[in-house]
Design a protein around this motif. Structure first.
Motif: not given
Length: 94
Positions: A14, A18, A23, A30, A33, A69
């Protein structure tokens, strides 16, 4: 229409997605995230409402961030971080 994002298999994937801009999320998503990566326990044990309050965004933004995500829904997002914390805890204990 956006191409569907593949669900990451773990937190390091992940982070990589990012970082590499695989992504891209609107600013408020964001924030969610960034919170997820900085404080995974907030996601793992929070509710949509508590996470929204922590990130100063709306509950719907939290849900959209989860799907943005690559997760099926908020529940999938939360389970992902619970499993991450469980693995991290078992690695420390072992």
């Amino acid at each position: 229409m956006h191409e569907a994002i593949k669900r990451p298999s773990d937190v390091s994937e992940l982070k990589g997605m990012i970082a590499s801009r695989t992504i891209t999320l609107p600013e408020q998503q964001e924030q969610v995230a960034r919170m997820a990566l900085a404080k995974p326990d907030v996601i793992a044990f929070g509710t949509v409402g508590s996470i929204a309050a922590e990130c100063s965004v709306s509950p719907s933004t939290v849900v959209r961030a989860a799907t943005g995500l690559g997760f099926a829904d908020f529940r999938d997002f939360r389970v992902f971080f619970r499993l991450h914390l469980r693995k991290a805890t078992s690695l420390k204990a072992g």
